[in-house]
Design an enzyme around this catalytic site. Sequence first.
Site, PDB file in Angstrom:
ATOM      1  N   ASN A   9       0.877  -1.174   0.000  1.00 49.13           N
ATOM      2  CA  ASN A   9       0.000   0.000   0.000  1.00 49.13           C
ATOM      3  C   ASN A   9       0.916   1.226   0.000  1.00 49.13           C
ATOM      4  OD1 ASN A   9      -1.796   2.075   0.498  1.00 49.13           O
ATOM      5  ND2 ASN A   9      -2.111   1.538   2.657  1.00 49.13           N
ATOM      6  N   LYS A  11       0.196   4.288  -0.222  1.00 49.60           N
ATOM      7  CA  LYS A  11      -0.388   5.512   0.354  1.00 49.60           C
ATOM      8  C   LYS A  11      -0.158   6.696  -0.592  1.00 49.60           C
ATOM      9  CE  LYS A  11       0.556   3.547   4.857  1.00 49.60           C
ATOM     10  NZ  LYS A  11       0.268   3.691   6.267  1.00 49.60           N
ATOM     11  N   HIS A  95      -9.455   1.290   4.838  1.00 48.41           N
ATOM     12  CA  HIS A  95      -8.158   1.458   5.518  1.00 48.41           C
ATOM     13  C   HIS A  95      -8.333   2.418   6.692  1.00 48.41           C
ATOM     14  CE1 HIS A  95      -4.021   2.635   6.286  1.00 48.41           C
ATOM     15  NE2 HIS A  95      -3.666   1.518   5.678  1.00 48.41           N
ATOM     16  N   GLU A  97      -6.687   4.811   7.744  1.00 42.62           N
ATOM     17  CA  GLU A  97      -6.473   6.238   7.442  1.00 42.62           C
ATOM     18  C   GLU A  97      -7.715   6.826   6.781  1.00 42.62           C
ATOM     19  OE1 GLU A  97      -2.742   5.694   5.415  1.00 42.62           O
ATOM     20  OE2 GLU A  97      -1.836   5.143   7.320  1.00 42.62           O
ATOM     21  N   GLU A 167      -5.585  -4.875  10.568  1.00 41.25           N
ATOM     22  CA  GLU A 167      -4.541  -3.875  10.768  1.00 41.25           C
ATOM     23  C   GLU A 167      -4.816  -3.112  12.066  1.00 41.25           C
ATOM     24  OE1 GLU A 167      -2.505  -2.759   6.840  1.00 41.25           O
ATOM     25  OE2 GLU A 167      -4.241  -1.478   7.051  1.00 41.25           O
ATOM     26  N   GLY A 173       2.376   2.170  10.669  1.00 43.31           N
ATOM     27  CA  GLY A 173       3.327   3.256  10.509  1.00 43.31           C
ATOM     28  C   GLY A 173       4.022   3.665  11.791  1.00 43.31           C
ATOM     29  N   SER A 212       3.325  -2.272  10.335  1.00 47.60           N
ATOM     30  CA  SER A 212       4.783  -2.301  10.540  1.00 47.60           C
ATOM     31  C   SER A 212       5.398  -3.661  10.233  1.00 47.60           C
ATOM     32  CB  SER A 212       5.125  -1.838  11.958  1.00 47.60           C
ATOM     33  OG  SER A 212       4.704  -0.500  12.159  1.00 47.60           O
TER      34      SER A 212
HETATM   35  C1  PEP Z   1      -0.743   0.152   5.887  1.00 51.65           C
HETATM   36  O1  PEP Z   1      -0.705   1.290   5.483  1.00 51.65           O
HETATM   37  O2  PEP Z   1      -1.692  -0.576   5.549  1.00 51.65           O
HETATM   38  C2  PEP Z   1       0.325  -0.327   6.765  1.00 51.65           C
HETATM   39  C3  PEP Z   1       0.221  -1.513   7.286  1.00 51.65           C
HETATM   40  O3  PEP Z   1       1.381   0.533   6.970  1.00 51.65           O
HETATM   41  P1  PEP Z   1       2.804   0.167   7.638  1.00 51.65           P
HETATM   42  O4  PEP Z   1       3.244  -1.154   7.066  1.00 51.65           O
HETATM   43  O5  PEP Z   1       3.696   1.297   7.252  1.00 51.65           O
HETATM   44  O6  PEP Z   1       2.572   0.063   9.103  1.00 51.65           O
END
Ligand code: PEP
Length: 249
Positions: A9, A11, A95, A97, A167, A173, A212
């Site tokens: 992803n 972003k 997601h 965000e 998630e 992040g 992460s």
């Molecule tokens: C994501 O944006 O779905 C995500 C898991 O980000 P990160 O791997 O940076 O934590």
Amino acid sequence: MRTKLVVGNWKLNGSLAANRALLEAVVAGLPGTGKARFGVCVPAPYLAQAQHLLAGSMLEWGAQDVSRFAGGAYTGEVSAAMVAEFGSRLALVGHSERRSIFGDADAVVAEKFALAAAAGLVPILCVGESLAEREAGVTESVVARQLDAVLETSGVASLGRAVVAYEPVWAIGTGRTASAQQAQDVHGFIRGRIAARDREVAAGLPILYGGSVKAGNAGELFAMPDVDGGLIGGASLIAAEFIEICRAA
Ligand code: PEP
């Protein structure tokens, strides 16, 4: 047996030049065993570039969101059907965000899921709890509520051609990953909740972990029985790191 799946992803990151370098490096480095599937969800303006560079490769592509509307006077929106026109296979919906910054409520996410599926895309439904919710011990009820919104709108059969990504918001992040056991516990809960409606759909449903994930922790996470791969944010922007995560799958 479920095939492992790793999806990047990006972003709000990328440029034509950077995307080309990243995609060419990733495609060149992907394991070619056919034992796992791989994809990237790119910003919508880059779908055409992804199609051009990835057609015929091992790497699938798609969008990070779709509109809750099929078409009409909705300035700035990108419909699921438009995403599908670029050869996309995947679309993230819900997601964290989108939920926290742009206010995508469960009902809106359910509408997006339905339109993505209707356009022939594989929706990747993202669910997960905030840190406060985990600390309050309500992780399962939050995830259940997010899942149920889609189940009530589209029915359990719709998950026969979809993906769920767990998630935890506190792990996205932040560099703080859920332990493999924490991930397994919630993945097991998700599969159990779907199985209560349809055992066959539940058994075939890919459930990805996101938050992460790095080359260094992917193997341990992906070894858990209900963790079918990962949704990868930051690490998907670094070719060598993303390739290692794909190899772990
Ligand atoms: C994501 O944006 O779905 C995500 C898991 O980000 P990160 O791997 O940076 O934590």
